[in-house]
Design an enzyme around this catalytic site. Structure first.
Site, PDB file in Angstrom:
ATOM      1  N   SER A  69       0.862  -1.185   0.000  1.00 51.29           N
ATOM      2  CA  SER A  69       0.000   0.000   0.000  1.00 51.29           C
ATOM      3  C   SER A  69       0.897   1.233   0.000  1.00 51.29           C
ATOM      4  O   SER A  69       1.718   1.392  -0.894  1.00 51.29           O
ATOM      5  CB  SER A  69      -0.954  -0.029   1.200  1.00 51.29           C
ATOM      6  N   HIS A  99      -2.665  -1.021  -3.421  1.00 52.92           N
ATOM      7  CA  HIS A  99      -3.803  -0.114  -3.292  1.00 52.92           C
ATOM      8  C   HIS A  99      -3.601   1.099  -4.191  1.00 52.92           C
ATOM      9  O   HIS A  99      -2.662   1.875  -3.991  1.00 52.92           O
ATOM     10  CB  HIS A  99      -3.969   0.342  -1.836  1.00 52.92           C
ATOM     11  N   ASP A 151      -4.462  -4.682   5.859  1.00 52.22           N
ATOM     12  CA  ASP A 151      -4.888  -5.526   4.748  1.00 52.22           C
ATOM     13  C   ASP A 151      -3.768  -6.496   4.374  1.00 52.22           C
ATOM     14  O   ASP A 151      -2.614  -6.108   4.246  1.00 52.22           O
ATOM     15  CB  ASP A 151      -5.259  -4.657   3.536  1.00 52.22           C
TER      16      ASP A 151
END
EC number: 3.1.1.61
Length: 358
Positions: A177, A203, A299
């Protein structure tokens, strides 16, 4: 800066509307203090010296000095966490990826129409990214380049094992991310052309995925592309989900294929790392290797644990080389990571673990 001290933010944007909206959004949070704003980089230079902000929000496209030129100078002379404000266009995507390569921590997408209402809709994300940026280690972006890895340079190869990878032999799964666009570039840049297949989730806004895949492809000996639904997963290739969709893998006889999933966000993300990792755990098991690179949040942590429980070797990027040790740290605390590795050694370890995977 202590935890009790508000994050001091300087807003640099040529739009008076954007400056006002960002000031209003950020000022609502007691943990943030907007110390000033500037309409262009030249004005910003003086305010940076005088106000000493913890974080700068910076528009990419501005008059008098290009935002990228300003960012490059800033990171060289006075490294400061920067969150870019970028437009959701193909050109904006490429420029933002350049900004991340120059040292920006993260970015916020600016809508093309009705900017005020659009930014208000992202208020929670804006506040979160500014606070995260304040904790980021911008110095971690000045990393030495690691040598390119070839399969005959692997550390601790398994005696007698053939270092050739057939279609379904090995699979590497990576999630990232914040800070991940550059971390993934570093990893793929040092993977050999005949490396095992790589499936990745980073992401990103939907409109950025094509430019990101093209950028990675220019920097890697592997063939990097956006995955298409049903596409066979092949060695020497790396696959990213197309914009705003999840990537999963499915088994099809003796091979794996990509499955593009338009389901709801998971962990507030689409694409989500957990979606990819859980599919890898279920369909590749001990034939896979899992890794989580720098990123905010958690995540991928549970998905990496599922991969480990399915017999896959796992690793996370270490805190020292991560821009944000959120996702890797969450996986480590969950017991999902067998190794904690500095960024410059991630590619080397992925190749070595692929050779050792059952």
């Amino acid at each position: 800066m202590t935890l009790e001290t508000p994050v001091r933010v300087l807003i640099v944007d040529d739009s008076a509307v954007v400056r006002q909206m960002l000031t209003e959004i950020l000022s609502r949070d007691p943990g943030i203090e907007v110390v000033g704003s500037a309409a262009d980089p030249l004005l910003a230079r003086e305010k940076i010296k005088r106000l000493n902000p913890d974080v700068i929000t910076l528009d990419v496209e501005m008059p008098r000095m290009d935002g990228l030129v300003f960012l490059e100078n800033l990171m060289r002379l006075r490294p400061t966490p920067v969150v870019m404000i970028s437009s959701l266009t193909e050109r904006g995507a490429d420029t933002t990826l350049q900004a991340l390569s120059l040292g920006a921590v993260d970015f916020i997408s600016k809508p093309k129409i009705d900017v005020a209402r659009g930014l208000e809709g992202y208020a929670e994300e804006i506040v979160s990214k500014v606070k995260m940026a304040a904790k980021a280690k911008v110095s971690a972006l000045n990393r030495p380049s690691a040598p390119k890895i070839t399969l005959d340079m692997q550390s601790a190869p398994v005696p007698g094992s053939a270092l050739r990878f057939r279609t379904t032999d090995r699979l590497i799964a990576i999630g990232a991310s914040a800070g991940g666009t550059e971390a993934l570039r570093v990893v793929l840049e040092h993977m050999p052309a005949d490396a095992p297949a790589v499936v990745m989730t980073q992401h990103l806004p939907a409109s950025f995925s094509t430019a990101f895949a093209e950028r990675l492809n220019r920097h890697s000996a592997m063939s990097v592309r956006e995955a298409s639904d049903g596409e066979a997963i092949l060695p020497g290739h790396a696959y990213l989900p197309p914009g705003g969709q999840h990537l999963r893998i499915i088994r099809d006889g003796a091979r794996w294929r990509c499955r593009i999933d338009d389901g709801p966000p998971v962990n507030r993300h689409k694409p989500a790392v957990d979606v990819l990792f859980r599919s890898v755990a279920a369909n590749a098991g001990p034939n896979a290797v899992g890794a989580i690179l720098t990123g905010m949040g958690d995540d991928g942590a549970r998905g990496l644990l599922e991969m480990l429980q399915a017999g896959a070797p796992t690793l996370v990027q270490d805190e020292a080389s991560s821009v944000v040790w959120g996702m890797p740290g969450a996986a480590y605390k969950l017991g999902a990571a067998q190794e904690v590795v500095p960024l410059e050694r991630v590619a080397e370890r992925l190749i070595a673990l692929s050779a050792q995977a059952r």
